[in-house]
Design an enzyme around this catalytic site. Structure first.
Site, PDB file in Angstrom:
ATOM      1  CG  HIS A  82       2.701  -3.243   6.065  1.00 54.56           C
ATOM      2  ND1 HIS A  82       3.544  -4.185   5.690  1.00 54.56           N
ATOM      3  CD2 HIS A  82       1.763  -3.032   5.523  1.00 54.56           C
ATOM      4  CE1 HIS A  82       3.006  -4.721   4.461  1.00 54.56           C
ATOM      5  NE2 HIS A  82       2.004  -3.773   4.384  1.00 54.56           N
ATOM      6  CG  HIS A 136      -2.082  -0.929   0.825  1.00 58.61           C
ATOM      7  ND1 HIS A 136      -2.041  -2.278   1.278  1.00 58.61           N
ATOM      8  CD2 HIS A 136      -3.654  -0.466   0.733  1.00 58.61           C
ATOM      9  CE1 HIS A 136      -3.283  -2.862   1.054  1.00 58.61           C
ATOM     10  NE2 HIS A 136      -4.106  -1.888   0.750  1.00 58.61           N
TER      11      HIS A 136
END
Length: 222
Positions: A179, A134
């Site tokens: 993440h 992303h």
């Protein structure tokens, strides 16, 4: 042509100095020592101190970066540029999204870093963690917006929206617990530098402002 190369080298140098050294150090440390001790406390602080009000934003950013939505959006943008006569812009749009993504997938499978598991997550991810896909996508989008609008009256808005989108997306990945912060930095590095290289190879030989579509937009506001 000469000014094009000078401008590109200056931009690439600045981006490289900002992003690349830390990304290389992160990759080397992960390869030789594993994770970083500071990341869990930092992520836990974010988890405990950033309220639930950011969750809807993080969710929207999450789905904007998923293939099912990102690919059609890029396709629509490329189609619009092509129809407007900006064929190089259309090619750049597709390539600057695709090539950083391929890089990201190769790096993920090389490092095979597991996702963080510090709290029960509302949104799950199943592939590897490093680098963030992303964040890669958001940085590439920011470069696209800035490059394609740099000779138009919308250049400042493009800078603002592009950088805000990239920063918000990167932060949202840490906020959602999917993440590590270093994954995000590596994703930003990949997306920014790869998109800039794509820009060079697509647009070298002529200025972006030479494109009829961009020149027309600019002339309308002179």
């Amino acid at each position: 042509m000469h000014n094009f190369h000078i401008r590109f080298r200056r931009t690439a140098l600045i981006a490289g100095v900002v992003f690349l050294p830390l990304a290389v150090l992160i990759a080397f440390h992960l390869h030789t020592h594993g994770g970083f001790e500071f990341e869990k406390p930092l992520m836990m602080w974010v988890h405990h101190n950033i309220g639930e009000g950011f969750f809807p934003i993080a969710t929207v950013l999450h789905y904007l970066g998923k293939t099912a939505i990102a690919v059609p959006l890029i396709g629509i943008a490329a189609w619009w540029l092509y129809r407007a006569g900006n064929r190089r812009g259309a090619l750049f749009c597709v390539s600057a999204a695709l090539i950083p993504t391929l890089n990201m997938l190769l790096i993920k499978n090389w490092f095979e870093r597991p996702r963080p598991l510090f709290w029960p997550r509302m949104i799950e991810e199943t592939n590897f963690s490093f680098p963030s896909g992303h964040s890669t996508f958001s940085a590439a989008i920011a470069v696209m917006m800035i490059v394609l609008c740099r000779e138009t009256p919308y250049r400042r808005v493009a800078w603002l929206i592009g950088i805000a989108f990239s920063l918000s997306t990167g932060f949202s990945r840490v906020y959602l617990g999917v993440h590590y912060p270093t994954d995000v930095w590596a994703g930003w590095t990949n997306g920014t530098l790869t998109a800039l290289l794509v820009y060079y190879f697509v647009f070298r030989g002529r200025y972006l402002s030479d494109d009829p579509a961009v020149s027309q937009i600019s002339s309308d506001y002179e």
